[in-house]
Design a protein around this motif. Sequence first.
Motif, PDB file in Angstrom:
ATOM      1  N   ASP A  83      33.253 -29.426-108.409  1.00 23.28           N
ATOM      2  CA  ASP A  83      32.821 -30.591-107.628  1.00 23.28           C
ATOM      3  C   ASP A  83      33.372 -30.523-106.212  1.00 23.28           C
ATOM      4  O   ASP A  83      32.753 -31.018-105.275  1.00 23.28           O
ATOM      5  N   ALA A  98      25.202 -23.381-104.612  1.00 25.13           N
ATOM      6  CA  ALA A  98      24.997 -24.808-104.867  1.00 25.13           C
ATOM      7  C   ALA A  98      23.511 -25.127-104.923  1.00 25.13           C
ATOM      8  O   ALA A  98      23.051 -25.846-105.818  1.00 25.13           O
ATOM      9  N   ARG A 101      22.901 -28.424-106.882  1.00 24.06           N
ATOM     10  CA  ARG A 101      24.072 -29.274-106.790  1.00 24.06           C
ATOM     11  C   ARG A 101      24.449 -29.448-105.330  1.00 24.06           C
ATOM     12  O   ARG A 101      23.995 -28.712-104.460  1.00 24.06           O
ATOM     13  N   ARG A 102      25.308 -30.430-105.078  1.00 17.66           N
ATOM     14  CA  ARG A 102      25.895 -30.596-103.763  1.00 17.66           C
ATOM     15  C   ARG A 102      27.400 -30.534-103.971  1.00 17.66           C
ATOM     16  O   ARG A 102      27.948 -31.299-104.761  1.00 17.66           O
TER      17      ARG A 102
END
Length: 228
Positions: free
Chosen positions: A95, A113, A118-119
Amino acid sequence: MRRAELAQNLADVDQRIGVACAAAGRPRTAVTLVAVTKTWPASDAALLRDLGVRDLAENREQEARAKALAVTGVRWHFVGSLQTNKAASVAAFADVVHAVDRAALVAALDRGALRAARRVDVLLQVSLDGDPARGGALPRDLPGLADLVAAADGLRLRGLMAVAPLGADPVASFGRLQELAAELAAVHPGADLISAGMSGDLEAAIGAGATHVRVGTAVLGHREAALR
Ligand SMILES: *Cc1c(COP(=O)(O)O)cnc(C)c1O
């Protein structure tokens, strides 16, 4: 019992953080404990989660990936120096990545990512003594790196990370980090996090505005014990 031992260590560390926050005139909520579980089993990471720790960290890709798969419901932080060819893997589970210090790594994390849809939050690691052996970008290279991260669709620029140089005064080192962090946040308002402070120097880091302390030994014990 391991659970009781971890609970006691957590209480002790929480107390230290609370005292340091009070001394710095900062609210306790301003500082997040990131427990560094490297070398300890995933069962310890799960116990910490069950004891209320929301943020866990690892520093090696393989070990990190295994624990992130095994222990869900927490934020996983990657705090180690990262080889470019492992960046895509890390971007798929982490994360927050704390030790971003070069353009090639920014590009590789961004690709990973995006591929994982995802970020990923990114902290730029700064070298406070200019010694490249310990990782970290030179202060003069931070603005360019920050612009690269800010422009990357898969990444979110969140702030700075540093390790106090060996033998240096941590108060002076973290004070310098705080200045650099203020310069970064002036240009990138969302990049206001400071990851600094470990078991031995978390008080100095909190005194200099750390928002995230990365604590291994004081929470889990001496790592030699884990390896025996
Ligand atoms: C291991 C590690 C820590 C935790 O160190 P302790 O002294 O055990 O608290 C913090 N940050 C990084 C980058 C680490 O690798």
